[in-house]
Design a protein around this motif. Structure first.
Motif, short mmCIF file in Angstrom:
data_model
loop_
_atom_site.label_atom_id
_atom_site.label_comp_id
_atom_site.label_asym_id
_atom_site.label_seq_id
_atom_site.Cartn_x
_atom_site.Cartn_y
_atom_site.Cartn_z
N LEU A 67 0.84 -1.19 0.00
CA LEU A 67 0.00 0.00 0.00
C LEU A 67 0.88 1.25 0.00
CD1 LEU A 67 -2.69 -1.04 2.62
CD2 LEU A 67 -2.99 -0.83 0.16
N PRO A 68 0.42 2.34 -0.60
CA PRO A 68 1.23 3.55 -0.66
C PRO A 68 1.42 4.22 0.70
CG PRO A 68 -0.95 3.95 -1.57
CD PRO A 68 -0.85 2.48 -1.33
N ALA A 69 0.59 3.88 1.67
CA ALA A 69 0.71 4.48 3.01
C ALA A 69 0.10 3.54 4.02
CB ALA A 69 0.01 5.83 3.05
N ASN A 70 0.54 3.67 5.28
CA ASN A 70 -0.08 2.88 6.34
C ASN A 70 -1.11 3.73 7.09
OD1 ASN A 70 1.24 4.40 8.44
ND2 ASN A 70 3.07 3.17 8.15
N PHE A 71 -1.80 3.11 8.03
CA PHE A 71 -2.90 3.79 8.72
C PHE A 71 -2.42 5.03 9.45
CE2 PHE A 71 -5.74 4.36 12.42
CZ PHE A 71 -6.94 4.56 11.74
N GLU A 72 -1.28 4.94 10.13
CA GLU A 72 -0.78 6.09 10.88
C GLU A 72 -0.48 7.28 9.98
OE1 GLU A 72 -0.66 6.53 14.19
OE2 GLU A 72 -1.71 4.61 14.27
N GLN A 73 -0.07 7.02 8.76
CA GLN A 73 0.27 8.09 7.83
C GLN A 73 -0.94 8.81 7.25
OE1 GLN A 73 2.68 5.48 5.35
NE2 GLN A 73 4.51 6.67 5.86
N ILE A 74 -2.07 8.11 7.15
CA ILE A 74 -3.21 8.73 6.47
C ILE A 74 -4.47 8.77 7.31
CG2 ILE A 74 -2.42 8.15 4.15
CD1 ILE A 74 -4.44 5.83 4.22
N LYS A 75 -4.41 8.37 8.58
CA LYS A 75 -5.64 8.32 9.38
C LYS A 75 -6.24 9.71 9.58
CE LYS A 75 -3.42 8.51 13.94
NZ LYS A 75 -3.25 7.80 15.22
N ILE A 99 -5.48 7.28 0.19
CA ILE A 99 -6.56 6.99 1.15
C ILE A 99 -7.50 5.94 0.58
CG2 ILE A 99 -8.58 7.99 2.29
CD1 ILE A 99 -6.95 10.60 2.54
N VAL A 100 -7.87 6.09 -0.69
CA VAL A 100 -8.75 5.11 -1.34
C VAL A 100 -8.12 3.72 -1.29
CG1 VAL A 100 -9.71 4.38 -3.56
CG2 VAL A 100 -9.89 6.76 -2.86
N ALA A 101 -6.84 3.62 -1.65
CA ALA A 101 -6.17 2.32 -1.67
C ALA A 101 -6.18 1.69 -0.29
CB ALA A 101 -4.73 2.48 -2.17
N TYR A 102 -5.97 2.50 0.74
CA TYR A 102 -5.95 1.95 2.09
C TYR A 102 -7.35 1.50 2.52
CZ TYR A 102 -5.13 1.02 6.91
OH TYR A 102 -5.07 0.36 8.11
N ALA A 105 -8.40 -1.70 1.08
CA ALA A 105 -7.63 -2.86 1.54
C ALA A 105 -7.92 -3.24 2.98
CB ALA A 105 -6.14 -2.59 1.36
N ASP A 106 -8.33 -2.28 3.81
CA ASP A 106 -8.52 -2.51 5.24
C ASP A 106 -10.01 -2.61 5.55
OD1 ASP A 106 -8.61 -2.60 7.99
OD2 ASP A 106 -7.26 -0.89 8.29
N THR A 107 -10.47 -3.82 5.77
CA THR A 107 -11.91 -4.03 6.01
C THR A 107 -12.34 -3.57 7.39
OG1 THR A 107 -11.47 -6.30 6.74
CG2 THR A 107 -12.00 -5.97 4.41
N THR A 108 -11.40 -3.17 8.25
CA THR A 108 -11.78 -2.69 9.58
C THR A 108 -12.14 -1.20 9.58
OG1 THR A 108 -9.52 -2.08 10.29
CG2 THR A 108 -10.21 -4.38 10.62
N VAL A 109 -11.94 -0.50 8.47
CA VAL A 109 -12.34 0.91 8.39
C VAL A 109 -13.86 0.98 8.36
CG1 VAL A 109 -12.27 3.04 7.04
CG2 VAL A 109 -10.21 1.63 7.25
N GLU A 110 -14.45 1.65 9.36
CA GLU A 110 -15.90 1.74 9.46
C GLU A 110 -16.45 3.07 8.98
OE1 GLU A 110 -17.25 -1.12 13.10
OE2 GLU A 110 -16.64 0.91 13.63
N ARG A 111 -15.64 4.14 9.10
CA ARG A 111 -16.11 5.47 8.72
C ARG A 111 -14.96 6.26 8.10
NH1 ARG A 111 -18.93 4.55 13.46
NH2 ARG A 111 -17.14 5.16 14.71
N VAL A 112 -15.33 7.06 7.12
CA VAL A 112 -14.42 8.03 6.52
C VAL A 112 -15.07 9.39 6.72
CG1 VAL A 112 -13.22 8.78 4.43
CG2 VAL A 112 -13.64 6.34 4.82
N LEU A 113 -14.57 10.15 7.68
CA LEU A 113 -15.16 11.44 8.04
C LEU A 113 -14.52 12.54 7.21
CD1 LEU A 113 -15.06 10.91 11.90
CD2 LEU A 113 -16.99 10.55 10.38
N VAL A 114 -15.34 13.26 6.47
CA VAL A 114 -14.87 14.33 5.60
C VAL A 114 -15.46 15.64 6.11
CG1 VAL A 114 -14.82 15.20 3.22
CG2 VAL A 114 -14.80 12.72 3.65
#
Length: 199
Positions: A67-75, A99-102, A105-114
């Motif tokens: 992945l181009p970034a890990n969770f800590e980098q783009i959370k 962000i899209v790629a992450y 790939a990560d099924t534990t992401v429940e919300r994307v707050l914009v």
């Protein structure tokens, strides 16, 4: 390069590593030489190039799939905007692509707050509308590139919640990822609504 004592006695920088890898690929035998601790004879360690090429190719294939970034980098990402603008730049789109790629790939992401924001210049009504345009620009990019609509929550705050006295720092949209078990600081948010939806 410096050769020291201990379990990691030799550390190569990126350029040195690249030179060594290219030498191994060309069939060369990189050699590290150091004066022996006892006696006057040098100690030489030669790296074998046998089977290096296929192993290196497999390594490159593995790296390409990361992945181009890990969770800590783009959370918690920040998208800046120009004055009175809701247009994404090429750099913004590259960040959103990560962000899209992450998220995909990560099924534990429940919300994307914009969350859309503005500086304090202009009327409150105008700033509220502009912050919504900025948030929608980001949300629509995420949706168009595959982020499920049920994950995306869009909020517009106008000039509220400034992060700095500098106006440019406040002209922004933030994207925050929440995974299973995370607690949002705002629980009253509703799901994504497109600009064309009623209500």
């Amino acid at each position: 390069m410096q050769v020291g004592e201990g379990r990691r006695s030799l550390a190569l920088g990126p350029e040195q590593t690249q030179v060594m890898a290219q030498g191994l690929l060309r069939g060369m035998t990189p050699t590290v030489t150091r004066q022996a601790w006892y006696g006057g004879e040098p100690v030489r360690v030669r790296l074998s190039n046998i089977n290096f090429a296929p192993r290196f190719s497999a390594y490159q294939g593995c790296v390409a799939g990361l992945l181009p970034a890990n969770f800590e980098q783009i959370k918690h990402a920040r998208i800046p905007f120009a004055v009175d603008s809701a247009v994404l730049s090429a750099a913004d789109e590259r960040l959103l692509d990560s962000i899209v790629a992450y998220v995909l790939a990560d099924t534990t992401v429940e919300r994307v707050l914009v969350d859309g924001h503005t500086d304090h210049v202009g009327s409150r009504i105008h700033n509220r509308a502009l912050s919504e345009q900025r948030a929608n620009a980001v949300a629509e990019y995420l949706l168009a590139h595959g982020v499920p609509a049920e994950l995306v929550i869009v909020r517009a705050h106008g000039e509220r919640f400034p992060v700095s006295r500098r106006a440019a720092d406040n002209r922004r949209t933030t994207v925050r990822l929440e995974r299973e078990g995370d607690r949002s600081s705002f629980q009253q948010a509703a799901g994504y609504r497109s600009p064309d939806s009623n209500g």
